[in-house]
Design a protein around this motif. Sequence first.
Motif, PDB file in Angstrom:
ATOM      1  N   ASP A  92       0.842  -1.188   0.000  1.00 43.31           N
ATOM      2  CA  ASP A  92       0.000   0.000   0.000  1.00 43.31           C
ATOM      3  C   ASP A  92       0.885   1.249   0.000  1.00 43.31           C
ATOM      4  O   ASP A  92       1.874   1.328   0.736  1.00 43.31           O
ATOM      5  CB  ASP A  92      -0.899  -0.013   1.240  1.00 43.31           C
ATOM      6  N   THR A  93       0.564   2.240  -0.826  1.00 41.74           N
ATOM      7  CA  THR A  93       1.410   3.431  -0.940  1.00 41.74           C
ATOM      8  C   THR A  93       1.449   4.231   0.350  1.00 41.74           C
ATOM      9  O   THR A  93       2.482   4.810   0.687  1.00 41.74           O
ATOM     10  CB  THR A  93       0.932   4.337  -2.082  1.00 41.74           C
ATOM     11  N   LEU A  94       0.372   4.274   1.095  1.00 34.82           N
ATOM     12  CA  LEU A  94       0.364   5.008   2.360  1.00 34.82           C
ATOM     13  C   LEU A  94       1.288   4.338   3.374  1.00 34.82           C
ATOM     14  O   LEU A  94       2.022   5.016   4.100  1.00 34.82           O
ATOM     15  CB  LEU A  94      -1.056   5.098   2.913  1.00 34.82           C
ATOM     16  N   ILE A  95       1.288   3.021   3.398  1.00 38.88           N
ATOM     17  CA  ILE A  95       2.168   2.287   4.307  1.00 38.88           C
ATOM     18  C   ILE A  95       3.630   2.508   3.904  1.00 38.88           C
ATOM     19  O   ILE A  95       4.488   2.760   4.741  1.00 38.88           O
ATOM     20  CB  ILE A  95       1.832   0.778   4.305  1.00 38.88           C
ATOM     21  N   GLN A  96       3.934   2.453   2.607  1.00 37.56           N
ATOM     22  CA  GLN A  96       5.307   2.626   2.150  1.00 37.56           C
ATOM     23  C   GLN A  96       5.806   4.042   2.386  1.00 37.56           C
ATOM     24  O   GLN A  96       7.000   4.265   2.506  1.00 37.56           O
ATOM     25  CB  GLN A  96       5.422   2.264   0.675  1.00 37.56           C
ATOM     26  N   ALA A  97       4.915   5.023   2.453  1.00 40.10           N
ATOM     27  CA  ALA A  97       5.331   6.404   2.689  1.00 40.10           C
ATOM     28  C   ALA A  97       5.596   6.675   4.163  1.00 40.10           C
ATOM     29  O   ALA A  97       6.304   7.618   4.492  1.00 40.10           O
ATOM     30  CB  ALA A  97       4.258   7.366   2.168  1.00 40.10           C
ATOM     31  N   THR A  98       5.047   5.866   5.059  1.00 41.56           N
ATOM     32  CA  THR A  98       5.180   6.152   6.482  1.00 41.56           C
ATOM     33  C   THR A  98       6.099   5.203   7.231  1.00 41.56           C
ATOM     34  O   THR A  98       6.575   5.545   8.303  1.00 41.56           O
ATOM     35  CB  THR A  98       3.805   6.121   7.168  1.00 41.56           C
ATOM     36  N   VAL A  99       6.356   4.021   6.680  1.00 44.37           N
ATOM     37  CA  VAL A  99       7.224   3.064   7.368  1.00 44.37           C
ATOM     38  C   VAL A  99       8.275   2.519   6.415  1.00 44.37           C
ATOM     39  O   VAL A  99       8.087   2.502   5.202  1.00 44.37           O
ATOM     40  CB  VAL A  99       6.438   1.879   7.977  1.00 44.37           C
ATOM     41  N   TYR A 100       9.405   2.083   6.972  1.00 42.31           N
ATOM     42  CA  TYR A 100      10.469   1.430   6.227  1.00 42.31           C
ATOM     43  C   TYR A 100      10.355  -0.065   6.496  1.00 42.31           C
ATOM     44  O   TYR A 100      10.413  -0.488   7.647  1.00 42.31           O
ATOM     45  CB  TYR A 100      11.826   1.960   6.674  1.00 42.31           C
ATOM     46  N   VAL A 101      10.182  -0.842   5.439  1.00 40.92           N
ATOM     47  CA  VAL A 101      10.005  -2.287   5.578  1.00 40.92           C
ATOM     48  C   VAL A 101      11.302  -2.981   5.173  1.00 40.92           C
ATOM     49  O   VAL A 101      11.797  -2.810   4.064  1.00 40.92           O
ATOM     50  CB  VAL A 101       8.849  -2.785   4.685  1.00 40.92           C
ATOM     51  N   ASP A 102      11.889  -3.734   6.096  1.00 37.77           N
ATOM     52  CA  ASP A 102      13.093  -4.516   5.826  1.00 37.77           C
ATOM     53  C   ASP A 102      12.707  -5.987   5.889  1.00 37.77           C
ATOM     54  O   ASP A 102      12.261  -6.473   6.929  1.00 37.77           O
ATOM     55  CB  ASP A 102      14.172  -4.203   6.857  1.00 37.77           C
TER      56      ASP A 102
END
Length: 86
Positions: A17-27
């Motif tokens: 989700d673009t909102l999730i990718q804009a607010t968190v860094y996923v490793d």
Amino acid sequence: MPTMHRVSKNKRVDLNDTLIQATVYVDDGCDWTKWNAWKMREKYRMRTGIYEPEPARPRVAPAKIEPIKKPRKRGYRVVQKAIGAV
């Protein structure tokens, strides 16, 4: 890589989700070095007709989600002079 991640006991979040990718860094915790080197030679393999399967990306650390820390915005000097801060 799974696109859904469990946030709490009953809640799952879509990591694409673009909102999730804009607010968190996923490793995802995978080692991508061999895959990146393999990907750089993609055009060479296409021109010469060589087929190499993509290398594995072994998991070396647990997956983690961290919030993106945005730097503090500093005020303009003109505005600071107007309010008497400078």
